[in-house]
Design an enzyme around this catalytic site. Structure first.
Site, PDB file in Angstrom:
ATOM      1  N   ARG A  27      26.699  40.186  48.233  1.00 38.76           N
ATOM      2  CA  ARG A  27      27.889  40.745  48.880  1.00 38.76           C
ATOM      3  C   ARG A  27      29.063  39.766  48.826  1.00 38.76           C
ATOM      4  NH1 ARG A  27      26.495  44.778  52.883  1.00 38.76           N
ATOM      5  NH2 ARG A  27      28.323  44.214  54.073  1.00 38.76           N
ATOM      6  N   ASN A 100      30.621  42.257  62.008  1.00 39.67           N
ATOM      7  CA  ASN A 100      31.182  42.710  60.741  1.00 39.67           C
ATOM      8  C   ASN A 100      32.167  43.815  61.071  1.00 39.67           C
ATOM      9  OD1 ASN A 100      31.676  43.605  58.164  1.00 39.67           O
ATOM     10  ND2 ASN A 100      29.627  44.446  57.825  1.00 39.67           N
ATOM     11  N   GLY A 101      33.368  43.769  60.489  1.00 40.73           N
ATOM     12  CA  GLY A 101      34.365  44.802  60.784  1.00 40.73           C
ATOM     13  C   GLY A 101      35.643  44.166  61.280  1.00 40.73           C
ATOM     14  N   LYS A 485      40.401  50.909  32.439  1.00 41.09           N
ATOM     15  CA  LYS A 485      39.003  51.067  32.870  1.00 41.09           C
ATOM     16  C   LYS A 485      38.135  51.529  31.711  1.00 41.09           C
ATOM     17  CE  LYS A 485      39.150  49.216  35.674  1.00 41.09           C
ATOM     18  NZ  LYS A 485      40.223  48.591  36.340  1.00 41.09           N
ATOM     19  N   HIS A 504      57.397  60.149  20.198  1.00 38.70           N
ATOM     20  CA  HIS A 504      58.168  59.075  19.558  1.00 38.70           C
ATOM     21  C   HIS A 504      57.275  58.116  18.784  1.00 38.70           C
ATOM     22  CE1 HIS A 504      61.718  60.542  21.548  1.00 38.70           C
ATOM     23  NE2 HIS A 504      61.034  60.591  22.680  1.00 38.70           N
TER      24      HIS A 504
END
Ligand code: F6R
Length: 609
Positions: A27, A100-101, A485, A504
């Site tokens: 993580r 966490n948060g 991507k 063009h």
């Protein structure tokens, strides 16, 4: 974003929680800490840096304890230092917590607590939450009741885990919008922010719901709702292998991060918009600065540059503020013309991109105001900029950037609205915009539901020799990101340009088998886009339209139509269209057997020129 671990049982809890943190290493983190009750105190050890730093701090005498909690932090409030690392104590040091948060009302609470004599050691919102819990605990236990009363005073997202040496046989935890899972063992129980941390110890898990609390002891787990009423404990059996579990069951981090975008949108907004639909951006320049600025230069690389293009579009269309976007590598050697009243904005996920950092240093030498839009707290660009707004997107592990892009564009939207707000621009409906930003998470969730349709499309198109990405206005800016991507992860050549530019020159490349993805989310230019589609079809190309769900003309114009939810403002519909396009690139790459999370020749953080 952060890693959370907790254990109570017959094994050495300190070793178990350390092992659990190691299993959450994917993580990303910048500091870590452990707490366990011992006698009449709670022993806390915490260190900035890698887990090995924490191990070193503990290993002289790897302590023994039947109960412990641990945390690996990915900084959101305050730099990654020893002091800011979790666990944090309350005022009395009877309680320690990990979190966490983001606690949105932490500044108000902090002021309130300071006025009652509380002293804070860190800059974190977590320490404020610890003091609120401690204050409630002083009014009376048990610990779970104190936590229940405390969370009624907290606003925001949290997974909170609390221990006290006064009730040293239990761990109390609470969840609202941040992940928390409980593991049931025999004579032992545990918790973590993610299932992989639990798998070596148990396969019986409970994924906690929002607004619930739990108490873990060796005897069992008690689950409660926010009113303290008992809830049934119904574990599910998990038979994932450990590697798949790290990716939350997704085949790749890229797919996981694409799916995290609704949550990322909530995180970007957390604490930055209020119930009166006003924007609150803490820690940026004072209000007078925004009226002085005559020009904005946005400087970045790759996907961050593409987010900058979206920023330019919004600054110019909404604020009429002249804005240029530069590749960092060109800016630094380009002897740019810089007005002393201009603002230079540096956009970077990693905060370490060498060219962007060099361009930043150039602006500082020239005494130009600098603002960072950065994901990684404590990174070089975040530290060097005069001010920084953090994207709060959480660690991005896949080399191809997805959720960071969405977060960067959302920050540009917040910043544009903030400028309109402080300048009281009569033409900008700030309240309506903010209300719509707050709906973006659920619109993103709806956009993700298109995945089965996108997989079918990817199956049909996976062998295309070339793919065009086209659009007008904001759709043209999304097109360049979508093209990046596809080439990055699927190695398929792309040609991206505003739709009107096709004739063009680039049109010469169209022949049977070539695909063209048209962004057509803006109803004002849709009929013009249809003409460009016809030009492609006439030369044998296959046309896909990404349009909004209220469109009525694309079925007759395109070979395939993807309908995303329509946002109230065209700019936001265009932003949502990146989600099916990210999914398209991902699934084409997967079907072609490409190595998705680490594409050939590329690296996550480009720290060389
Ligand atoms: C593309 C990608 C890169 C980065 C670029 C800038 O998917 O990830 O193009 O966007 O290298 O990196 P940061 O944002 O870390 O400065």
């Amino acid at each position: 974003m952060c890693g959370i671990a907790g254990y109570v049982g017959p094994r050495n809890a300190v070793e178990v929680v350390y092992d659990q943190l190691k299993r959450l290493e994917y993580r990303g983190y910048d500091s870590a800490g452990i707490a366990f009750p011992k006698g009449d105190e709670i022993v806390v050890t915490k260190r900035a840096g890698k887990l090995s730093e924490l191990a070193q701090a503990l290993s002289d005498k790897w302590p023994e304890a039947p109960l412990a909690i641990a945390h690996s932090r990915w900084a959101t409030h305050g730099a990654p230092t020893d002091v800011n690392a979790h666990p944090h104590f309350d005022q009395t040091e009877h309680v320690a917590i990990i979190h966490n948060g983001i606690i949105e009302n932490y500044l108000d609470l902090r002021q309130e607590l300071i006025s009652r004599g509380h002293k804070f050691h860190s800059q974190t919102d977590t320490e404020v939450a610890a003091h609120v819990i401690g204050e409630e605990y002083e009014k009376g236990g048990p610990l779970e009741e104190a936590v229940r009363r405390a969370i009624a005073r907290l606003r925001g997202a949290y997974a909170l885990v609390v221990v006290s040496h006064l009730e040293n046989d239990k761990i109390v935890c609470a969840r609202n919008s941040s992940p928390l899972v409980l593991g049931l063992g025999k004579g032992e129980n545990m918790l973590a922010s993610d299932i992989p941390a639990l798998l070596p110890y148990t396969r019986e898990v409970i994924v906690m719901d929002d607004d619930t609390l739990a108490v873990l002891t060796t005897e069992g787990i008690r689950l409660m709702d926010a009113n303290g009423r008992d809830l049934p404990v119904e574990p599910m059996h998990v038979d994932w292998d450990v590697a798949a579990a790290e990716r939350g069951g997704y085949e790749h981090f890229m797919l996981k991060e694409i799916h995290e975008q609704p949550q990322v949108i909530r995180q970007v907004l957390a604490g930055r918009v209020d119930e009166k639909f006003k924007v609150r951006l803490e820690g940026i320049f004072g209000e007078h600065v925004w009226t002085e600025i005559d020009r904005v230069n946005i400087i970045a690389c790759g996907t961050a540059y593409h987010a900058g293009l979206m920023g330019k579009h919004l600054f110019e269309t909404l604020l009429r503020l002249p804005t240029d976007v530069y590749y960092s590598s060109e800016f630094r050697y380009g002897d740019p013309v810089l007005s002393p009243r201009s603002l230079a904005i540096f956009v970077s996920q990693s905060g370490e991109t060498a060219d962007t950092l060099a361009a930043l240093k150039l602006c500082k030498q020239r005494r130009i105001r600098t603002l960072g839009i950065v994901n990684v707290i404590g990174s070089s660009i975040a530290r060097e900029c005069d001010r920084t707004i953090f994207t709060q997107a959480g660690p991005e592990i896949s080399v191809a950037s997805t959720k960071a892009y969405t977060a960067q564009v959302m920050v540009f939207a917040l910043l544009a609205l903030y400028i309109a707000q402080v300048q009281e621009m009569p033409g900008v409906r700030v309240g309506e915009w903010v209300e719509e930003l707050m709906r973006m998470d659920s619109l993103a969730e709806d956009a993700l539901k298109l995945e089965p349709e996108i997989i079918r499309m990817a199956e049909d198109m996976k062998n295309m020799p070339l793919c065009f990405f086209l659009g007008r206005g904001a759709d043209a800016y999304v097109a360049v990101e979508a093209a990046l991507k596809l080439k990055e992860v699927a190695y398929i050549p792309t040609q991206e340009s505003p739709a009107g530019e096709m004739k063009h020159g680039p049109l010469a490349l169209v022949q049977p088998g070539v695909a063209a993805m048209f962004g057509a989310t803006d109803p004002h230019t849709r009929d013009k886009v249809v003409s460009n589609m016809k030009e492609v079809q006439a030369r044998g190309g296959t046309v896909v339209a990404i349009t909004t769900d209220d469109d009525t003309i694309m079925d007759q114009a395109a070979d395939q139509v993807v309908r995303i939810p329509r946002a109230k403002f065209e700019f936001l519909s265009a932003l949502l269209s990146i989600i099916p396009l990210q999914l398209f690139s991902y699934h084409v790459a997967r079907l072609n057997g490409c190595e998705i999370d680490q594409p050939r020749n590329l690296a996550k953080s480009v720290t060389v020129e």
